[in-house]
Design a protein around this motif. Structure first.
Motif, short mmCIF file in Angstrom:
data_model
loop_
_atom_site.label_atom_id
_atom_site.label_comp_id
_atom_site.label_asym_id
_atom_site.label_seq_id
_atom_site.Cartn_x
_atom_site.Cartn_y
_atom_site.Cartn_z
N ALA A 190 3.77 -3.25 3.55
CA ALA A 190 4.81 -3.10 2.54
C ALA A 190 6.13 -3.46 3.19
CB ALA A 190 4.84 -1.68 1.98
N ARG A 191 7.19 -3.51 2.41
CA ARG A 191 8.46 -3.99 2.94
C ARG A 191 9.34 -2.88 3.53
NH1 ARG A 191 11.15 -8.50 -0.90
NH2 ARG A 191 12.49 -8.54 0.93
N ASN A 192 9.15 -1.65 3.10
CA ASN A 192 10.03 -0.56 3.52
C ASN A 192 9.45 0.17 4.73
OD1 ASN A 192 11.04 2.28 3.59
ND2 ASN A 192 12.32 1.54 1.91
N PRO A 193 10.11 0.11 5.90
CA PRO A 193 9.53 0.71 7.11
C PRO A 193 9.26 2.20 7.00
CG PRO A 193 11.37 -0.72 7.66
CD PRO A 193 11.38 -0.58 6.18
N SER A 194 10.18 2.95 6.39
CA SER A 194 9.98 4.40 6.31
C SER A 194 8.81 4.74 5.40
CB SER A 194 11.25 5.09 5.81
OG SER A 194 11.60 4.67 4.50
N GLU A 195 8.62 3.98 4.32
CA GLU A 195 7.49 4.21 3.42
C GLU A 195 6.18 3.83 4.10
OE1 GLU A 195 8.50 2.08 -0.10
OE2 GLU A 195 10.03 3.54 -0.72
N PRO A 210 6.46 7.63 -10.82
CA PRO A 210 7.85 7.80 -10.40
C PRO A 210 8.32 6.63 -9.53
CG PRO A 210 6.67 9.87 -10.18
CD PRO A 210 5.63 8.82 -10.51
N GLY A 211 9.46 6.06 -9.89
CA GLY A 211 10.00 4.94 -9.14
C GLY A 211 9.42 3.60 -9.53
N GLU A 250 -6.04 5.69 -12.03
CA GLU A 250 -7.04 5.13 -12.94
C GLU A 250 -7.35 3.67 -12.60
OE1 GLU A 250 -6.47 7.68 -17.02
OE2 GLU A 250 -4.84 6.35 -16.44
N SER A 251 -6.34 2.90 -12.23
CA SER A 251 -6.60 1.52 -11.81
C SER A 251 -7.23 1.49 -10.42
CB SER A 251 -5.30 0.71 -11.81
OG SER A 251 -4.84 0.50 -13.11
N ALA A 252 -6.78 2.38 -9.54
CA ALA A 252 -7.34 2.42 -8.18
C ALA A 252 -8.83 2.73 -8.20
CB ALA A 252 -6.60 3.46 -7.33
N ASN A 253 -9.25 3.61 -9.09
CA ASN A 253 -10.68 3.93 -9.19
C ASN A 253 -11.51 2.69 -9.47
OD1 ASN A 253 -10.12 6.63 -8.77
ND2 ASN A 253 -10.19 7.18 -10.94
N ALA A 254 -11.01 1.84 -10.36
CA ALA A 254 -11.73 0.60 -10.69
C ALA A 254 -11.79 -0.33 -9.48
CB ALA A 254 -11.05 -0.09 -11.87
N GLY A 256 0.77 -1.23 0.00
CA GLY A 256 0.00 0.00 0.00
C GLY A 256 0.81 1.28 0.00
N THR A 257 2.10 1.22 -0.33
CA THR A 257 2.92 2.42 -0.21
C THR A 257 3.39 3.00 -1.53
OG1 THR A 257 4.96 1.14 0.03
CG2 THR A 257 3.77 1.71 2.06
N LYS A 258 3.19 2.31 -2.63
CA LYS A 258 3.68 2.77 -3.92
C LYS A 258 2.63 2.52 -5.00
CE LYS A 258 8.61 1.82 -3.16
NZ LYS A 258 9.78 1.05 -3.64
N GLY A 259 2.68 3.32 -6.06
CA GLY A 259 1.93 3.04 -7.27
C GLY A 259 0.46 2.80 -7.06
N ILE A 260 -0.04 1.74 -7.67
CA ILE A 260 -1.46 1.42 -7.61
C ILE A 260 -1.91 1.16 -6.17
CG2 ILE A 260 -3.22 -0.27 -8.30
CD1 ILE A 260 -1.67 -0.56 -10.95
N GLY A 261 -1.10 0.44 -5.40
CA GLY A 261 -1.48 0.12 -4.02
C GLY A 261 -1.65 1.36 -3.17
N ARG A 262 -0.76 2.31 -3.31
CA ARG A 262 -0.87 3.55 -2.55
C ARG A 262 -2.11 4.34 -2.99
NH1 ARG A 262 2.75 7.24 0.19
NH2 ARG A 262 2.15 9.43 -0.10
#
Length: 253
Positions: A38-43, A188-189, A220-224, A15-21
């Motif tokens: 997610a795997r990154n603690p700071s994110e 980005p990323g 756009e994917s999250a909306n779906a 849930g911290t990047k891209g579509i998941g976020r």
């Protein structure tokens, strides 16, 4: 349209990047409480702060989806902390595209078994609610042969089949299961920015296949996903919703 998500509890892997976020933020904006990993603690910490600022309860957990016991513990802790589960989103992918034995094992363990384990751990909580929604993220690579059709695409096909099985099996429990299959998604990323910088020939080839002249956005994917998860989609189950701007050419019946 009121999607009827206020006060619901959504569980999201990755849930911290891209579509998941974008999914996590979208649920929070609709008034749903969110548990994510997610795997990154700071994110994880940064995303939890963002979600809390939107006026909902958020629970972020640092987790490797390949850890079976960790997955089970995460689902139980999330349901306990937030008072049950209403919605489950399986979004994590190893993005293991090259055709190697290591990537086959990684795709099976993370993409497929991660989805299966989260669903199995979550289903008792959905059943206890008397209704629920599962949306699993697949890919256009799961419904047609393309450059990612080895371990990644094959496992994404399996996720579509597994989701249809869940929809049929749990229909009498008022639990719906659907799949969303995004096309190329640029952020980005993300994988496509990395390809743009590292393999511009492949990037240009992929871009040229998009009839819209662009790749999709996470939103756009999250909306779906958010719509399919909501009571507004109460009659939709067992469906694979392709969100690709007419990228794929196959006819889906």
């Amino acid at each position: 349209m009121d999607l009827g998500l206020k006060g619901k509890v959504a569980l999201i892997s990755g849930g911290t990047k891209g579509i998941g976020r974008a999914i996590a933020v979208g649920f929070a904006k609709e008034g749903a409480n969110v548990a994510f990993c997610a795997r990154n603690p700071s994110e994880v910490a940064e995303t939890q702060t963002l979600l809390n600022s939107l006026g909902v309860r958020a629970m972020g957990t640092t987790l490797d989806i390949g850890n079976a016991q960790g997955v089970a513990d995460w689902v139980e802790a999330s349901a306990s902390e937030l008072g049950g589960l209403d919605i489950v989103i399986n979004n994590v992918s190893a993005l293991a595209i090259p055709d190697s034995e290591e990537n086959w094992k990684l795709s099976l363990e993370v993409d497929l078994m991660g989805t299966v384990r989260i669903c199995k751990a979550s289903l008792p909580h959905l059943i206890a609610r008397g209704e629920g929604s599962i949306v699993n993220i697949s890919s256009v690579s799961g419904r047609e042969a393309d450059f990612a059709g080895g371990p990644y695409g094959t496992v994404k096909s399996a996720i579509i089949a597994y989701s249809a099985h869940l929809a049929f099996t749990y229909a009498d429990k008022n639990i719906r299961a659907n799949t969303v299959s995004p096309g190329n998604t640029y952020f980005p990323g993300g994988v496509w920015e990395n390809i743009e910088n590292g393999n511009p020939q492949l990037f240009d080839m992929a871009m040229a296949l998009n009839p819209t002249g662009r790749m999709g956005t996470p939103q756009e994917s999250a909306n779906a996903v958010i719509f399919l998860s909501s009571p507004a989609a109460s009659r939709i189950s067992g469906t694979n919703l392709v969100v690709d701007g007419a990228l794929t050419r196959g006819i889906q019946f």
